[in-house]
Motif scaffolding. Structure first.
Motif, PDB file in Angstrom:
ATOM      1  N   GLY A   1       0.794  -1.221   0.000  1.00 16.82           N
ATOM      2  CA  GLY A   1       0.000   0.000   0.000  1.00 16.82           C
ATOM      3  C   GLY A   1       0.826   1.271   0.000  1.00 16.82           C
ATOM      4  O   GLY A   1       0.297   2.366   0.178  1.00 16.82           O
ATOM      5  N   PHE A   2       2.149   1.155  -0.220  1.00 19.19           N
ATOM      6  CA  PHE A   2       2.989   2.347  -0.290  1.00 19.19           C
ATOM      7  C   PHE A   2       2.770   3.112  -1.587  1.00 19.19           C
ATOM      8  O   PHE A   2       3.225   4.233  -1.739  1.00 19.19           O
ATOM      9  CB  PHE A   2       4.470   1.972  -0.148  1.00 19.19           C
ATOM     10  N   ASN A   3       2.073   2.483  -2.530  1.00 20.57           N
ATOM     11  CA  ASN A   3       1.722   3.120  -3.793  1.00 20.57           C
ATOM     12  C   ASN A   3       0.235   2.907  -4.020  1.00 20.57           C
ATOM     13  O   ASN A   3      -0.329   1.906  -3.596  1.00 20.57           O
ATOM     14  CB  ASN A   3       2.541   2.494  -4.940  1.00 20.57           C
ATOM     15  N   THR A   4      -0.425   3.871  -4.689  1.00 20.46           N
ATOM     16  CA  THR A   4      -1.869   3.746  -4.940  1.00 20.46           C
ATOM     17  C   THR A   4      -2.178   2.563  -5.852  1.00 20.46           C
ATOM     18  O   THR A   4      -3.274   2.024  -5.812  1.00 20.46           O
ATOM     19  CB  THR A   4      -2.419   5.032  -5.565  1.00 20.46           C
ATOM     20  N   LYS A   5      -1.207   2.162  -6.674  1.00 21.14           N
ATOM     21  CA  LYS A   5      -1.369   0.969  -7.512  1.00 21.14           C
ATOM     22  C   LYS A   5      -0.752  -0.208  -6.765  1.00 21.14           C
ATOM     23  O   LYS A   5       0.459  -0.309  -6.634  1.00 21.14           O
ATOM     24  CB  LYS A   5      -0.698   1.161  -8.869  1.00 21.14           C
ATOM     25  N   ASN A   6      -1.612  -1.087  -6.280  1.00 23.97           N
ATOM     26  CA  ASN A   6      -1.134  -2.229  -5.510  1.00 23.97           C
ATOM     27  C   ASN A   6      -2.051  -3.434  -5.757  1.00 23.97           C
ATOM     28  O   ASN A   6      -2.771  -3.876  -4.861  1.00 23.97           O
ATOM     29  CB  ASN A   6      -1.095  -1.883  -4.012  1.00 23.97           C
ATOM     30  N   PRO A   7      -2.041  -3.954  -7.004  1.00 18.69           N
ATOM     31  CA  PRO A   7      -2.949  -5.061  -7.316  1.00 18.69           C
ATOM     32  C   PRO A   7      -2.586  -6.353  -6.600  1.00 18.69           C
ATOM     33  O   PRO A   7      -3.435  -7.189  -6.346  1.00 18.69           O
ATOM     34  CB  PRO A   7      -2.813  -5.213  -8.835  1.00 18.69           C
ATOM     35  N   GLY A   8      -1.304  -6.528  -6.288  1.00 23.72           N
ATOM     36  CA  GLY A   8      -0.850  -7.774  -5.677  1.00 23.72           C
ATOM     37  C   GLY A   8      -0.765  -8.890  -6.710  1.00 23.72           C
ATOM     38  O   GLY A   8      -1.535  -8.917  -7.681  1.00 23.72           O
TER      39      GLY A   8
END
Length: 200
Positions: free
Chosen positions: A181-188
């Protein structure tokens, strides 16, 4: 937005398969006559080769090495557990749906191992878990933007010894990559894998 639902569905499917497998194994182990649990020789190194398949039809390979830096611990609620360190070279999307978007990475992870009651001395069982860190050389690969070069590498696995001394083992693992979650893009990214481990 169109890629989110398939990715989520695949992630949940992989998680459910692994959870069901581990639950059934636990029930079977507890309900069967078992022998004493044991861990491999702590003074040995380990080398492993691992094939992964998972999110967005991605495939990968991990080549890992564990030095003989092993520490036996007695953890609350868990009991006798071994802490090891593993470093690996990770290759993603080897022959998936986006062959032109492959990437590589490196990771370092503490790995906790817990011996399980064994059905047979010939096939010792070990549960492993850990959360490490990984660096990938491309934020976008396999059709997915993972949002960061830096990722957390989580694992949960079952190791099956192929001999009494556990010099050779097969591992079945669930591996999850996320930037936390350190970046807004975090699909995993979620993978199921099978590995061969050799100790020497």
């Amino acid at each position: 937005m169109t890629n989110y639902k398939p990715t989520l569905y695949n992630s949940l499917s992989h998680t459910n398969v692994l959870s069901t497998f581990l639950l059934l194994l636990t029930i079977f182990t507890v309900s069967t006559k078992t022998t004493a649990a044991q861990l491999p020789d702590r003074n040995k190194q380990a080398f492993s080769v691992e094939y992964m398949t998972g999110s967005s039809d991605m495939h990968g390979m991990r080549i890992a090495y564990k030095p003989d830096f092993n520490y036996d611990l007695n953890l609350p609620l868990i009991g006798n557990t071994r802490l090891s360190w593993e470093t690996s070279l990770n290759l993603f999307d080897l022959h998936g749906s986006a062959k032109n978007e492959a990437t590589y990475g490196i990771s370092l992870s503490p790995v906790f191992s817990k011996a399980l009651p064994n059905i047979s001395n010939d096939y010792p069982l070990t549960l492993e878990f850990g959360i490490g860190v990984a660096y990938v050389h491309n934020e976008k690969f396999g059709g997915v933007d993972i949002g960061s070069y830096y990722q957390f590498e989580d694992r949960l696995g079952l190791l099956i010894g192929l001999d009494k001394n556990q010099n050779s083992e097969i591992a079945i693992r669930y591996i999850h990559y996320s930037n936390g979650g350190f970046n807004t893009k975090n699909p995993g990214l979620d993978f199921l894998s099978i590995a061969y481990i050799y100790r020497f």
